[in-house]
Design a protein around this motif. Structure first.
Motif, mmCIF file in Angstrom:
data_model
loop_
_atom_site.group_PDB
_atom_site.id
_atom_site.type_symbol
_atom_site.label_atom_id
_atom_site.label_comp_id
_atom_site.label_asym_id
_atom_site.label_seq_id
_atom_site.Cartn_x
_atom_site.Cartn_y
_atom_site.Cartn_z
ATOM 1 N N UNK A 7 1.306 -2.509 2.327
ATOM 2 C CA UNK A 7 1.538 -3.026 0.978
ATOM 3 C C UNK A 7 1.608 -1.884 -0.029
ATOM 4 N N UNK A 8 0.703 -0.928 0.091
ATOM 5 C CA UNK A 8 0.694 0.207 -0.835
ATOM 6 C C UNK A 8 1.988 1.022 -0.727
ATOM 7 N N UNK A 9 2.495 1.193 0.491
ATOM 8 C CA UNK A 9 3.750 1.929 0.678
ATOM 9 C C UNK A 9 4.922 1.187 0.036
ATOM 10 N N UNK A 10 4.916 -0.158 0.164
ATOM 11 C CA UNK A 10 5.982 -0.942 -0.461
ATOM 12 C C UNK A 10 5.990 -0.777 -1.975
ATOM 13 N N UNK A 11 4.808 -0.529 -2.541
ATOM 14 C CA UNK A 11 4.692 -0.346 -3.994
ATOM 15 C C UNK A 11 4.800 1.119 -4.411
ATOM 16 N N UNK A 12 5.035 2.009 -3.430
ATOM 17 C CA UNK A 12 5.173 3.432 -3.734
ATOM 18 C C UNK A 12 3.866 4.134 -4.007
ATOM 19 N N UNK A 13 2.765 3.600 -3.470
ATOM 20 C CA UNK A 13 1.444 4.205 -3.672
ATOM 21 C C UNK A 13 0.948 4.779 -2.349
ATOM 22 N N UNK A 14 0.511 6.016 -2.392
ATOM 23 C CA UNK A 14 0.025 6.691 -1.181
ATOM 24 C C UNK A 14 -1.501 6.644 -1.156
ATOM 25 N N UNK A 15 -2.070 5.811 -0.259
ATOM 26 C CA UNK A 15 -3.525 5.654 -0.145
ATOM 27 C C UNK A 15 -3.930 5.964 1.290
ATOM 28 N N UNK A 16 -4.840 6.925 1.450
ATOM 29 C CA UNK A 16 -5.254 7.316 2.797
ATOM 30 C C UNK A 16 -6.174 6.269 3.406
ATOM 31 N N UNK A 17 -6.240 6.266 4.741
ATOM 32 C CA UNK A 17 -7.104 5.309 5.448
ATOM 33 C C UNK A 17 -8.576 5.490 5.092
ATOM 34 N N UNK A 18 -8.953 6.710 4.763
ATOM 35 C CA UNK A 18 -10.352 6.998 4.438
ATOM 36 C C UNK A 18 -10.802 6.263 3.179
ATOM 37 N N UNK A 19 -9.835 5.776 2.394
ATOM 38 C CA UNK A 19 -10.180 5.084 1.151
ATOM 39 C C UNK A 19 -10.141 3.561 1.304
ATOM 40 N N UNK A 20 -10.049 3.087 2.535
ATOM 41 C CA UNK A 20 -9.975 1.645 2.784
ATOM 42 C C UNK A 20 -11.268 1.169 3.442
ATOM 43 N N UNK A 21 -11.863 0.099 2.879
ATOM 44 C CA UNK A 21 -13.059 -0.522 3.459
ATOM 45 C C UNK A 21 -12.697 -1.943 3.878
ATOM 46 N N UNK A 22 -13.085 -2.318 5.091
ATOM 47 C CA UNK A 22 -12.932 -3.708 5.542
ATOM 48 C C UNK A 22 -11.520 -4.259 5.343
ATOM 49 N N UNK A 23 -10.533 -3.431 5.532
ATOM 50 C CA UNK A 23 -9.153 -3.924 5.564
ATOM 51 C C UNK A 23 -8.489 -4.131 4.224
ATOM 52 N N UNK A 24 -9.120 -4.876 3.305
ATOM 53 C CA UNK A 24 -8.448 -5.226 2.050
ATOM 54 C C UNK A 24 -9.075 -4.573 0.817
ATOM 55 N N UNK A 25 -10.165 -3.852 0.975
ATOM 56 C CA UNK A 25 -10.839 -3.217 -0.162
ATOM 57 C C UNK A 25 -10.563 -1.722 -0.141
ATOM 58 N N UNK A 26 -10.051 -1.203 -1.255
ATOM 59 C CA UNK A 26 -9.593 0.188 -1.305
ATOM 60 C C UNK A 26 -10.113 0.889 -2.562
ATOM 61 N N UNK A 27 -10.204 2.212 -2.455
ATOM 62 C CA UNK A 27 -10.578 3.045 -3.590
ATOM 63 C C UNK A 27 -9.308 3.651 -4.179
ATOM 64 N N UNK A 28 -9.056 3.384 -5.461
ATOM 65 C CA UNK A 28 -7.863 3.891 -6.137
ATOM 66 C C UNK A 28 -8.250 4.780 -7.315
ATOM 67 N N UNK A 29 -7.432 5.793 -7.553
ATOM 68 C CA UNK A 29 -7.612 6.623 -8.743
ATOM 69 C C UNK A 29 -7.181 5.818 -9.970
ATOM 70 N N UNK A 30 -7.561 6.239 -11.180
ATOM 71 C CA UNK A 30 -7.127 5.505 -12.382
ATOM 72 C C UNK A 30 -5.613 5.350 -12.462
ATOM 73 N N UNK A 31 -4.883 6.400 -12.056
ATOM 74 C CA UNK A 31 -3.424 6.338 -12.104
ATOM 75 C C UNK A 31 -2.877 5.332 -11.091
ATOM 76 N N UNK A 32 -3.437 5.346 -9.883
ATOM 77 C CA UNK A 32 -2.983 4.414 -8.853
ATOM 78 C C UNK A 32 -3.263 2.969 -9.252
ATOM 79 N N UNK A 33 -4.458 2.737 -9.825
ATOM 80 C CA UNK A 33 -4.780 1.367 -10.230
ATOM 81 C C UNK A 33 -3.853 0.901 -11.344
ATOM 82 N N UNK A 34 -3.549 1.797 -12.273
ATOM 83 C CA UNK A 34 -2.648 1.448 -13.369
ATOM 84 C C UNK A 34 -1.270 1.051 -12.833
ATOM 85 N N UNK A 35 -0.800 1.787 -11.827
ATOM 86 C CA UNK A 35 0.503 1.458 -11.221
ATOM 87 C C UNK A 35 0.462 0.116 -10.490
ATOM 88 N N UNK A 36 -0.618 -0.123 -9.737
ATOM 89 C CA UNK A 36 -0.747 -1.388 -9.013
ATOM 90 C C UNK A 36 -0.776 -2.556 -9.990
#
Length: 741
Positions: free
Chosen positions: A197-226
């Motif tokens: 989903x993140x790739x479809x939206x043009x956001x690069x999020x590493x696996x290390x920032x994903x918890x339990x499949x659907x919970x992710x850590x985003x930077x302020x810029x990434x969250x603003x884009x999402x």
């Protein structure tokens, strides 16, 4: 004082005998064709939206209900149950009048079918005029108007009409929180991986920032884009950078303390700020810094954690007024935060790692808390990991209820005090009144956190602790929680009780026989007594017994509890506390707990065809022929979906008169029934342990425990007295090291 009794016997189990009847509206209600058409138009708009969406996932559609709805009144006809329809979120509307908003993830095929089904329902409904009524549907179930059902079945039509009655509208929920810092975001579960989903939206999020499949850590810029591109994907979000709520230091002294070396004492786990190894009790503490080596630690980073551990190890010696009779405990201390800000994402990962690597520890103290208030529509990520760990492991967390600090606008508790499975502790002063720094529940507008209260000190009299600078006087909920961790550890390790029973005993000990004068959202069920004997024993005119078991089917029950009789009456009032640790689903929002245990306890009564229980709290949910309460009332009156149930009778009537003995029914037998329901409709229910504490109080002050024991034994119960000294002696003997020559 009477010892608590442990009743062991065969608890019967049976499956649910009832099957839901045909769907119908409430009596004298109707659904207009205009409303059916409005829902159809809503779905047409939803379909158009998803046809132009930048993400390739199954459509999300939110149902806005007219009220807080029971599981039985949620959509079944418009979106039939099945693999192509999944509930992925639930929240309440804001304001005093709560309404459910439930989000579904459905297939495009099901969305098209729903529009088509509504079209057919509208066409058929026109045959009844401008609305379909209760009487119309009753006639349909009686197989009248059979000639009308060519394009749609009777059951589908009636269920769609009933669905429409409880719905206001169907829509795309674009609401999302405003967050300035790095954010922990949970996406709706759509069956497509978060990375994709993140790739479809043009956001690069590493696996290390994903918890339990659907919970992710985003930077302020990434969250603003999402948020700009796809706000409808965001189920919930919180700031990652949390500021620790502050506890108050009242003063320091350089008094030198002494302590013997540890031996066979039980170990309590502490997750906190750092521990200073220079203190007098350091031999009792095994500590580990879990933070990255690059993080520079300052002297103040050792204060809070060291002080909390000092109470667990030697609190009774430092505070003679609070000597609980529990002795000393060893501590395994893990430093996961500094004294200022911390990353929730990091703490979540560390807590999971710590608990899974230390399986021998059953009791954990967590006195860290966020300064920000909890969200009213979802559980914090920190609390969710605690609930998950407690469901999957035989452990319990004792969590501080958090403090107000210096911000007068902060009222509600902070994470992780919204953990439902944990035992959450608020503070009182030494007059048993809520401390002025205490924050309040509710959690998810319903769960009554905190659970209990204990002494946390105030400016008039603080709690003595050991800090790196010497003995100190402090106040805060952080220093109330460790006292409860000590009691819980005593009950589990030394008394040999299950965590379910231990939790129920702690809560039950805080309750009284009179109506509460305090606010439960500030103090929970009350103040736990200081001495452990007052948890493990009852007064001479009380009979307290525990029953533990495993719910494997719909109903777990016994109709075989003999309550003593005097002059053809039961001279007792009763109270009961039930605790269990359910699986929880954070992605379900306000519908968080997956399992409900509904307790009925009281005298047996004969119906025409069966025997039932006249519960002491007039609970008639699930009774044969009884029309169910509205969901909001069932939650308020009987704590439906809460994992703690406390029911009681009061010793005095509304007019202040003493309760009179009860009429004897069915040979003087009382019954217990625990009915278990699953929210998510899982077919193979996982067996779930429970602990129940029942207290019978003799209204004339007479001790009838020997009579009760005798009658229980005659009825086939195995009765064990929980003798505190005997249990302590057995524990000490079992922990002795034997040397072979």
């Amino acid at each position: 004082m009477n010892n608590i009794l442990h009743l062991k016997g065969q608890l019967a189990q049976k499956s649910s005998p009832s099957k839901p009847g045909p769907a119908n509206l409430p009596k004298d209600k109707k659904v207009t064709i205009e409303h059916l058409a409005s829902l159809r138009n809503d779905l047409i708009a939803v379909k158009r939206f998803w046809e132009t969406s930048p993400v390739d996932i199954n459509p999300l559609v939110s149902a806005y209900y007219t009220d807080v709805v029971a599981k039985s009144n949620r959509i079944k006809g418009i979106f039939p149950k099945g693999a192509d329809n999944k509930v992925v979120g639930a929240k309440f509307t804001s304001g005093l009048e709560k309404k459910h908003i439930i989000t579904h993830c459905i297939t495009p095929h099901l969305l098209s079918n729903a529009i088509d089904a509504l079209e057919k329902a509208i066409k058929l409904a026109a045959c009844f005029g401008d609305a379909v009524s209760f009487c119309n549907i009753k006639d349909i179930h009686a197989k009248k108007h059979e000639e009308l059902f060519k394009d749609i079945s009777r059951s589908s039509f009636t269920q769609i009409v009933v669905d429409a009655y409880y719905l206001e509208r169907l829509f795309i929920d674009n609401s999302s929180p405003d967050l300035a810092n790095s954010a922990i975001i949970t996406l709706y579960e759509t069956g497509v991986t978060t990375e994709k989903i993140m790739k479809q939206l043009g956001l690069d999020v590493s696996r290390a920032r994903i918890i339990d499949g659907t919970t992710i850590l985003l930077s302020p810029e990434q969250y603003s884009q999402l948020k700009a591109k796809a706000p409808y994907l965001i189920a919930m979000g919180v700031s990652d950078i949390a500021e620790l709520e502050k506890d108050m230091l009242l003063g320091n002294t350089s008094h030198v303390m002494k302590i013997p070396s540890p031996s066979s004492e039980p170990t309590i786990g502490v997750i906190d700020t750092m521990f200073d190894k220079r203190v007098y009790f350091s031999e009792w503490v095994e500590s580990k810094n879990m933070l990255d080596d690059s993080i520079e630690l300052r002297p103040e980073d050792y204060n809070h954690g060291t002080q909390v551990s000092s109470i667990i190890v030697d609190g009774a010696n430092i505070n003679p007024d609070l000597d609980d009779g529990c002795g000393r405990f060893k501590v395994r201390h893990f430093g996961v935060a500094t004294s200022g800000r911390f990353s929730s994402f990091t703490v979540i990962r560390l807590i999971k790692e710590i608990v899974e690597a230390n399986k021998d520890i059953k009791v954990w103290n967590l006195s860290l808390g966020a300064a920000l208030e909890i969200n009213e529509n979802f559980i914090s990520p920190e609390a969710a990991i605690l609930d998950k760990l407690q469901f999957e492991n035989d452990v319990i967390f004792i969590v501080a209820g958090t403090n107000k600090g210096h911000n007068p606008d902060i009222r509600k508790i902070g994470a992780p005090a919204d953990s439902i499975n944990s035992l959450v502790v608020n503070a009182v002063d030494f007059q048993n009144k809520p401390a002025n720094y205490s924050r309040e529940g509710l959690v998810l507008s319903f769960f009554n956190k905190p659970d209990i209260s204990y002494y946390g000190g105030d400016r008039a009299k603080g709690i003595s602790v050991c800090s790196p600078c010497g003995q100190a006087s402090v106040m805060g909920t952080s220093y109330a929680a460790p006292w409860i961790a000590r009691k819980m550890a005593y009950l589990i390790y030394i008394a040999g009780l299950s965590r379910e029973v231990a939790k129920a005993l702690i809560i039950d000990s805080a309750t009284s026989w009179s109506k509460d004068s305090f606010a439960p959202y500030l103090m929970g069920y009350g103040v736990v007594p200081i001495r452990i004997e007052n948890v493990l024993q009852s007064k001479n005119d009380e009979i307290k017994f525990i029953i533990s078991g495993t719910a494997e089917k719909f109903e777990t029950y016994s109709y075989n509890i003999p309550v003593p009789i005097n002059k053809s009456k039961h001279p007792f009032v009763a109270k009961a506390t039930l605790c269990y640790f359910p699986s929880c689903s954070r992605n379900q929002g306000v519908d968080y707990t997956d399992t409900e245990m509904d307790i009925h306890f009281g005298r047996l009564k004969k119906n025409k065809t069966s025997t039932s229980i006249e519960s002491i709290n007039q609970n008639r949910q699930s009774d044969e022929g009884y029309f169910a309460l509205k969901e909001e009332k069932a939650r308020k009156l009987f704590r439906k979906w809460d994992n703690i149930k406390h029911i009681r009778e009061y010793l005095l009537t509304e007019k202040g008169n003493k309760r009179q003995p009860k009429t004897v029914k069915e040979n003087g037998l009382w019954g217990l029934s625990i009915k278990t329901k699953e929210r998510l409709g899982t077919t193979g229910k996982t067996p779930l342990n429970f602990g129940l504490v029942v207290t019978l109080k003799e209204v004339n002050g007479i001790n009838r425990i020997e009579e009760f024991i005798q009658q229980c034994q005659l009825r086939g119960w195995l009765v064990n007295e929980i003798d505190n000294q005997t249990r302590l002696d057995i524990y000490n003997l079992s922990e002795e090291t034997i040397s072979f020559e």
